[in-house]
Scaffold this motif. Sequence first.
Motif, mmCIF file in Angstrom:
data_model
loop_
_atom_site.group_PDB
_atom_site.id
_atom_site.type_symbol
_atom_site.label_atom_id
_atom_site.label_comp_id
_atom_site.label_asym_id
_atom_site.label_seq_id
_atom_site.Cartn_x
_atom_site.Cartn_y
_atom_site.Cartn_z
ATOM 1 N N SER A 57 0.823 -1.085 -0.051
ATOM 2 C CA SER A 57 -0.057 0.110 0.003
ATOM 3 C C SER A 57 0.834 1.249 0.106
ATOM 4 O O SER A 57 0.361 2.370 -0.587
ATOM 5 C CB SER A 57 -0.823 -0.009 1.234
ATOM 6 O OG SER A 57 -0.202 -0.168 2.443
ATOM 7 N N THR A 58 2.043 1.245 0.756
ATOM 8 C CA THR A 58 2.913 2.368 0.708
ATOM 9 C C THR A 58 3.386 2.626 -0.733
ATOM 10 O O THR A 58 3.616 3.761 -1.128
ATOM 11 C CB THR A 58 4.015 2.193 1.726
ATOM 12 O OG1 THR A 58 3.305 2.138 3.090
ATOM 13 C CG2 THR A 58 4.964 3.413 1.890
ATOM 14 N N TYR A 60 2.145 1.615 -3.478
ATOM 15 C CA TYR A 60 1.125 1.828 -4.477
ATOM 16 C C TYR A 60 1.085 3.580 -4.325
ATOM 17 O O TYR A 60 0.802 4.160 -5.370
ATOM 18 C CB TYR A 60 -0.128 1.148 -3.844
ATOM 19 C CG TYR A 60 -1.493 1.722 -4.861
ATOM 20 C CD1 TYR A 60 -1.418 1.075 -6.212
ATOM 21 C CD2 TYR A 60 -2.328 2.695 -4.317
ATOM 22 C CE1 TYR A 60 -2.777 1.579 -6.903
ATOM 23 C CE2 TYR A 60 -3.207 3.089 -5.014
ATOM 24 C CZ TYR A 60 -3.568 2.453 -6.417
ATOM 25 O OH TYR A 60 -4.583 2.957 -7.372
ATOM 26 N N ARG A 61 0.970 4.163 -2.986
ATOM 27 C CA ARG A 61 0.705 5.670 -3.064
ATOM 28 C C ARG A 61 2.100 6.388 -3.785
ATOM 29 O O ARG A 61 1.666 7.483 -4.381
ATOM 30 C CB ARG A 61 0.617 5.991 -1.570
ATOM 31 C CG ARG A 61 -0.667 5.719 -1.114
ATOM 32 C CD ARG A 61 -0.991 6.211 0.447
ATOM 33 N NE ARG A 61 0.032 5.686 1.329
ATOM 34 C CZ ARG A 61 0.086 4.645 2.043
ATOM 35 N NH1 ARG A 61 -1.078 3.886 2.111
ATOM 36 N NH2 ARG A 61 0.873 4.269 3.099
ATOM 37 N N GLN A 64 1.542 6.084 -7.423
ATOM 38 C CA GLN A 64 0.421 6.992 -7.753
ATOM 39 C C GLN A 64 1.017 8.216 -7.910
ATOM 40 O O GLN A 64 0.661 9.153 -8.913
ATOM 41 C CB GLN A 64 -0.776 6.832 -7.089
ATOM 42 C CG GLN A 64 -1.629 5.613 -7.046
ATOM 43 C CD GLN A 64 -2.259 5.203 -8.434
ATOM 44 O OE1 GLN A 64 -2.627 6.163 -8.982
ATOM 45 N NE2 GLN A 64 -1.421 4.128 -8.781
ATOM 46 N N ARG A 65 1.741 8.579 -7.176
ATOM 47 C CA ARG A 65 2.436 10.048 -7.089
ATOM 48 C C ARG A 65 3.291 10.272 -8.654
ATOM 49 O O ARG A 65 3.343 11.230 -9.085
ATOM 50 C CB ARG A 65 3.152 10.411 -5.864
ATOM 51 C CG ARG A 65 2.284 10.816 -4.507
ATOM 52 C CD ARG A 65 3.170 11.336 -3.444
ATOM 53 N NE ARG A 65 4.074 10.511 -2.765
ATOM 54 C CZ ARG A 65 3.758 9.618 -1.734
ATOM 55 N NH1 ARG A 65 2.420 9.813 -1.353
ATOM 56 N NH2 ARG A 65 4.533 8.664 -1.418
#
Length: 134
Positions: A57-58, A60-61, A64-65
């Motif tokens: 999840s980390t 993934y963020r 996305q950035r």
Amino acid sequence: MADSMAEQLQQDMECEGLLECIHGLKQLDKDCFRVMVESEEALTIDEVADQVDRERSTAYRSIQRLLQSGFIQKEQINYEQGGYYHVYYPTDPTQIANDMQRMLNDWYAKMGQLIQEFEDKYEHAEAGTEVPAQ
């Protein structure tokens, strides 16, 4: 990161500092980008997460950035039996450089406009006239 532009200009910067300076990216974002650049093939989020030693999840963020900033691209891979997954790979460096140059030019034009507004507003004070309220 330095607080003022004057401090930034006095610092020794590396080209990767542009990722932070222009796009506000974090160290993890730079690490993920480096992993993708050094890879021979496009990577999944799980592969990137493993290489930067972070939770999915980390990672993934961060990815996305990087996507929002235009530093990486996403491709959908379809399974023959149905379903799909995404892989990520770096954008062409020339395209990234051109986008950053365009953004810098826009910023420069905006700063020039603000400087002119500053001069126009405060030259009245120098001449002894009242500065108009805004």
